[in-house]
Design an enzyme around this catalytic site. Structure first.
Site, PDB file in Angstrom:
ATOM      1  N   LEU A  26      40.028  40.975 -82.431  1.00 31.59           N
ATOM      2  CA  LEU A  26      41.135  41.416 -83.284  1.00 31.59           C
ATOM      3  C   LEU A  26      41.202  42.937 -83.258  1.00 31.59           C
ATOM      4  CD1 LEU A  26      43.351  40.866 -85.435  1.00 31.59           C
ATOM      5  CD2 LEU A  26      41.555  41.002 -87.173  1.00 31.59           C
ATOM      6  N   LYS A  33      42.057  59.346 -93.301  1.00 33.94           N
ATOM      7  CA  LYS A  33      41.200  58.810 -94.376  1.00 33.94           C
ATOM      8  C   LYS A  33      41.830  59.072 -95.749  1.00 33.94           C
ATOM      9  CE  LYS A  33      37.771  56.997 -92.120  1.00 33.94           C
ATOM     10  NZ  LYS A  33      37.627  55.531 -92.159  1.00 33.94           N
ATOM     11  N   GLY A  84      29.330  48.423 -91.275  1.00 35.63           N
ATOM     12  CA  GLY A  84      29.791  47.034 -91.405  1.00 35.63           C
ATOM     13  C   GLY A  84      28.638  46.052 -91.296  1.00 35.63           C
ATOM     14  N   LEU A  91      36.703  52.398 -96.773  1.00 36.29           N
ATOM     15  CA  LEU A  91      35.653  53.396 -96.542  1.00 36.29           C
ATOM     16  C   LEU A  91      36.230  54.654 -95.926  1.00 36.29           C
ATOM     17  CD1 LEU A  91      33.870  50.597 -96.474  1.00 36.29           C
ATOM     18  CD2 LEU A  91      32.150  52.181 -95.640  1.00 36.29           C
ATOM     19  N   HIS A 102      32.387  44.746 -88.646  1.00 33.31           N
ATOM     20  CA  HIS A 102      31.049  44.214 -88.943  1.00 33.31           C
ATOM     21  C   HIS A 102      30.038  44.529 -87.832  1.00 33.31           C
ATOM     22  CE1 HIS A 102      32.298  41.292 -86.013  1.00 33.31           C
ATOM     23  NE2 HIS A 102      31.071  40.832 -85.961  1.00 33.31           N
ATOM     24  N   CYS A 149      34.544  64.165 -95.097  1.00 38.78           N
ATOM     25  CA  CYS A 149      35.383  65.195 -94.454  1.00 38.78           C
ATOM     26  C   CYS A 149      36.790  65.254 -95.054  1.00 38.78           C
ATOM     27  CB  CYS A 149      35.445  64.995 -92.946  1.00 38.78           C
ATOM     28  SG  CYS A 149      36.373  63.541 -92.491  1.00 38.78           S
ATOM     29  N   HIS A 191      25.208  61.933 -84.489  1.00 37.47           N
ATOM     30  CA  HIS A 191      25.022  62.832 -85.624  1.00 37.47           C
ATOM     31  C   HIS A 191      23.605  63.397 -85.575  1.00 37.47           C
ATOM     32  CE1 HIS A 191      28.361  60.317 -87.618  1.00 37.47           C
ATOM     33  NE2 HIS A 191      28.873  61.450 -87.209  1.00 37.47           N
TER      34      HIS A 191
END
Ligand SMILES: NC(=O)c1ccc[n+]([C@@H]2O[C@H](COP(=O)([O-])OP(=O)(O)OC[C@H]3O[C@@H](n4cnc5c(N)ncnc54)[C@H](OP(=O)(O)O)[C@@H]3O)[C@@H](O)[C@H]2O)c1
Length: 328
Positions: free
Chosen positions: A39, A140, A16, A105, A11, A109, A183
């Protein structure tokens, strides 16, 4: 009926935090978050204990180790290990603790380096990946396949419904402005802002300016995530297959880097000249997602590139001002 308890992993990140904003705007108040320090999602014992204690109903997994070409090239072991283990820990702990809805998510790529443009969902696993981010992409792809495999094995018996979304290039508030990792949009914003405030009369942008790229404002991404999460199962199933279940999320249009540069210079108010250094690498000529699956499901983006860039730049300027104040 009580509102669902929703855990947003990651988040604090760009995506997030946009998902949290979106959920709050929709009136959802029963949200659970943990920082990375509270966490570590690579810690299986801690993740299991967290899910066991909190028992969320829905999960958005927007936590990942992310980075640009340089970081992916330098730390391939960290990229594959951490992203694989984050996905595996979260999906299995979610399943073991009764989470019915999960959104994973991924990223564009995942598609082969030479995938036909625009890239459709069914291009997955049809060719070799771009070597630079292969470790990240494999993690991913594993996340998508984890969701699909849990659905296939436990979907009916346990009523679970785990989905995946593949965003195009995102930009917006909370983006990463690190010089080695950023980016194209944050890099150009930084470059043109500095040129403006220092009265530099000419800016040279890396590459020929001819490659075409697709961009989506992060709040649109968050809206798409919620839209996909909330679609009824019959509709979702009708537009996907059990072993090709992910959904591309893009704006559907691309723009040359040259045109993007002009828009950014205008948004920032930079009045000098712009040159392109074609001796620097361009990357692939075109990278566009085919988002027709999502379009057919009834969603489209709401924020035009120029408007999104305005908001992003305002936030960048405010962040600089805040950092300046905290330096004093
Ligand atoms: N940004 C894009 O253009 C883009 C495009 C396509 C897909 N995506 C995908 O969208 C997702 C989110 O990206 P983002 O741009 O929002 O990245 P981000 O801003 O870097 O956010 C990632 C978040 O994950 C947290 N995190 C990382 N490792 C963790 C761990 N082991 N335990 C707990 N938290 C951890 C980070 O915390 P710390 O910062 O404290 O480590 C950060 O809050 C990623 O899956 C990414 O692949 C992003």
């Amino acid at each position: 009926m009580n509102p669902p308890k929703v855990y947003i992993a990651g988040h604090g990140g760009m995506v997030g935090s946009a998902i949290v904003r979106s959920l709050r705007q929709q009136g959802q108040t029963n949200l659970v978050t943990r920082t990375h320090a509270e966490l570590d999602l690579t810690n299986q014992v801690a993740v299991r204990a967290f899910f066991g204690r909190e028992k969320p109903d829905h999960v958005y997994l927007a936590a990942a180790k992310v980075g640009g070409i340089h970081a992916n090239n330098t730390y391939p072991a960290e990229f594959i290990y951490q992203n694989l283990i984050i996905a595996a820990n979260c999906i299995d702990a979610a399943f073991s603790n009764g989470v019915k809805k999960f959104l994973f998510l991924g990223s564009s790529c995942i598609y082969p380096k030479l995938a036909k443009q625009p890239m459709r969902e069914d291009a997955l696993l049809t060719g070799l990946l771009e070597p630079t981010n292969e470790p990240y992409a494999i993690a991913k792809i594993a996340g998508i396949k984890l969701c699909e495999s849990y659905n296939r094995q436990y979907g009916e018996s346990h009523g679970i419904d785990y989905r995946s979304v593949m965003p195009t290039n995102l930009y917006g508030p909370g983006d990463n402005y690190h010089p080695e990792n950023s980016h194209v949009i944050p890099a150009l914003i930084q470059q043109f802002h500095e040129a403006k405030v220092n009265n530099v009369s000419n800016v040279t942008v890396w590459g020929s300016g001819s490659p075409m790229r697709e961009f989506l404002y992060v709040d649109d991404m968050a809206a798409a995530c919620m839209y996909i999460m909330n679609l009824d199962k019959a509709t979702y199933d009708q537009h996907t297959q059990p072993m090709c279940s992910h959904i591309n999320v893009g704006s559907g249009t691309d723009i040359t880097i040259k045109a993007l540069t002009t828009v950014i210079a205008k948004v920032i108010g930079y009045q000098g000249t712009i040159e392109f250094d074609a001796t620097k690498p361009d990357g692939v000529p075109r990278k566009l997602m085919d988002s027709n699956r999502l379009k057919a499901l009834g969603w489209k983006p709401a924020i035009a590139l120029q408007d999104g860039l305005h908001i992003t730049y305002q936030e960048y300027v405010s962040a600089i001002a805040r950092a300046g104040l905290s330096d004093r």
